[in-house]
Scaffold this active site. Structure first.
Site, PDB file in Angstrom:
ATOM      1  N   LYS A  47      -3.001   7.896  -5.391  1.00  0.00           N
ATOM      2  CA  LYS A  47      -1.887   7.916  -4.428  1.00  0.00           C
ATOM      3  C   LYS A  47      -1.151   9.257  -4.482  1.00  0.00           C
ATOM      4  O   LYS A  47      -0.856   9.858  -3.441  1.00  0.00           O
ATOM      5  CB  LYS A  47      -0.914   6.765  -4.738  1.00  0.00           C
ATOM      6  CG  LYS A  47      -1.469   5.395  -4.361  1.00  0.00           C
ATOM      7  CD  LYS A  47      -0.632   4.239  -4.922  1.00  0.00           C
ATOM      8  CE  LYS A  47      -1.312   2.903  -4.627  1.00  0.00           C
ATOM      9  NZ  LYS A  47      -0.646   1.747  -5.236  1.00  0.00           N
ATOM     10  N   GLN A  73       4.387   0.706  -8.975  1.00  0.00           N
ATOM     11  CA  GLN A  73       3.046   0.142  -9.149  1.00  0.00           C
ATOM     12  C   GLN A  73       3.115  -1.180  -9.914  1.00  0.00           C
ATOM     13  O   GLN A  73       3.783  -1.289 -10.936  1.00  0.00           O
ATOM     14  CB  GLN A  73       2.149   1.155  -9.890  1.00  0.00           C
ATOM     15  CG  GLN A  73       0.707   0.741 -10.013  1.00  0.00           C
ATOM     16  CD  GLN A  73      -0.044   0.698  -8.675  1.00  0.00           C
ATOM     17  OE1 GLN A  73       0.305   1.406  -7.732  1.00  0.00           O
ATOM     18  NE2 GLN A  73      -1.051  -0.137  -8.579  1.00  0.00           N
ATOM     19  N   ASP A  79       5.757  -0.002   0.483  1.00  0.00           N
ATOM     20  CA  ASP A  79       4.836  -1.102   0.159  1.00  0.00           C
ATOM     21  C   ASP A  79       5.046  -2.292   1.099  1.00  0.00           C
ATOM     22  O   ASP A  79       4.188  -3.172   1.182  1.00  0.00           O
ATOM     23  CB  ASP A  79       5.118  -1.611  -1.270  1.00  0.00           C
ATOM     24  CG  ASP A  79       4.081  -1.158  -2.280  1.00  0.00           C
ATOM     25  OD1 ASP A  79       2.923  -0.943  -1.885  1.00  0.00           O
ATOM     26  OD2 ASP A  79       4.447  -1.060  -3.467  1.00  0.00           O
TER      27      ASP A  79
HETATM   28  N1  GUN Z   1      -0.922  -3.110  -7.427  1.00  0.00           N
HETATM   29  C1  GUN Z   1      -2.041  -3.527  -6.773  1.00  0.00           C
HETATM   30  N2  GUN Z   1      -1.883  -3.362  -5.433  1.00  0.00           N
HETATM   31  C2  GUN Z   1      -0.657  -2.824  -5.257  1.00  0.00           C
HETATM   32  C3  GUN Z   1       0.058  -2.412  -4.098  1.00  0.00           C
HETATM   33  O1  GUN Z   1      -0.395  -2.516  -2.958  1.00  0.00           O
HETATM   34  N3  GUN Z   1       1.291  -1.898  -4.326  1.00  0.00           N
HETATM   35  C4  GUN Z   1       1.809  -1.777  -5.576  1.00  0.00           C
HETATM   36  N4  GUN Z   1       3.032  -1.282  -5.685  1.00  0.00           N
HETATM   37  N5  GUN Z   1       1.172  -2.147  -6.663  1.00  0.00           N
HETATM   38  C5  GUN Z   1      -0.061  -2.664  -6.494  1.00  0.00           C
END
Ligand code: GUN
Length: 299
Positions: A53, A97, A120
């Site tokens: 990311k 995350q 998100d």
């Molecule tokens: N962990 C697994 N998928 C995601 C996601 O889409 N966003 C976040 N913040 N954590 C994750």
């Protein structure tokens, strides 16, 4: 044989448009989109996701901030960091995350991210906007938003009246996916682990989105001929045919059988996965445009 929906190529097109949008915002307003990604602890899968990311944010020309906190970080410290980022005008998107270490109340933390920076799409405000169809001012969760884009590439933008079945009811994928399909006027069924006669439910689907996290549990023979199949699952299974101790990735759909029946299907890997990160970049760009009072580019 089904058309292969090339998520990698479509994600690359989205990223190219994000870069153009970034250049325009910088040129017209002197604003660079800023994305902050927070990771607590050392979960190996999370470290890989967060690294990609941050790398992609850099590639898009964003201000990319990565905050890595030790597993023992207290909740109060994480709260302070989110409040600091909420108040920072250079940051347009904040992503915490998941999963967080067990001693931290993840549900509370997620709701501390300001809804206008919640790229998100997990805050109650953004969930409510999706639920009520206020899509123009919401942030849509990245994976379902990416799936929608793939579906529209195959079916066009008008999905009205199509039968859509979403298998899985998670807050991150299943529920928002169903709401997006409903907002697009599909007739939506949410199936899950307790659904009776899953085969016949799936057999109705013009659009099938599989997000259960169980390797190849959806059989090819269940699928309606010509259906559009979006496989969100990424499951690692043993592959002794490749040598001792080897593994391979498979989706939630029995791909080899499904591609003989479906009209179009995503591969695993290279289908939904690349779209998730691309949509995070879209959301961050959108946030920066909104903060500048400009109409964001549409995707
Ligand atoms: N962990 C697994 N998928 C995601 C996601 O889409 N966003 C976040 N913040 N954590 C994750």
């Amino acid at each position: 044989m089904a058309e292969r929906i090339d998520g990698k190529a479509i994600a690359a097109e989205v990223i190219a448009s994000v870069k153009e949008g970034t250049a325009r915002l910088l040129d017209e307003k002197g604003i660079r989109p800023g994305l902050a990604v927070i990771i607590v602890g050392e979960d190996p899968a999370s470290e890989v996701y967060v690294a990609s990311k941050s790398r992609m944010a850099n590639e898009c020309g964003f201000l990319s901030v990565k905050r890595e906190l030790p597993a023992a970080t207290g909740e109060a410290e994480l709260v302070r960091l989110i409040e600091e980022l909420d108040a920072d005008p250079k940051i347009h998107g904040i992503l915490v995350q998941l999963p967080l270490p067990g001693h931290i109340d993840a549900k509370r933390i997620i709701q501390l991210v300001a809804p206008e920076k919640d790229v998100d799409g997990f805050s109650f405000v953004n969930i409510g906007k999706l639920r009520t169809g206020e899509l123009d001012t919401a942030f849509l969760p990245c994976t379902p938003a990416g799936c929608m884009l793939l579906i529209e590439r195959v079916r066009g933008r008008d999905l009205a009246g199509l039968d859509a079945v979403v298998v899985g009811r998670s807050n991150i994928v299943g529920k928002p996916m169903a709401n997006l399909l409903l907002a697009a006027d599909c007739t939506v069924t949410i199936a899950h682990s307790r659904t009776r006669d899953l085969a016949s439910v799936i057999g109705r689907a013009d659009i099938l989105v599989a997000a259960v996290g169980r390797p190849e549990m959806i059989k090819g023979e269940w699928i309606k001929p010509g259906a559009t199949v979006i496989d969100v699952g990424i499951n690692r299974i043993p592959a002794p045919e490749r040598g001792e101790g080897k593994t391979r990735l498979v989706g939630d759909v029995e791909h080899a059988a499904a591609e003989k029946v479906a009209g179009a299907i995503t591969p695993v890997p290279g289908g939904v996965g690349p779209m998730t990160i691309a949509m995070l970049m879209v959301n961050t760009l959108t946030s920066a445009y909104r903060s500048a009072g400009m109409e964001p580019p549409s995707f």
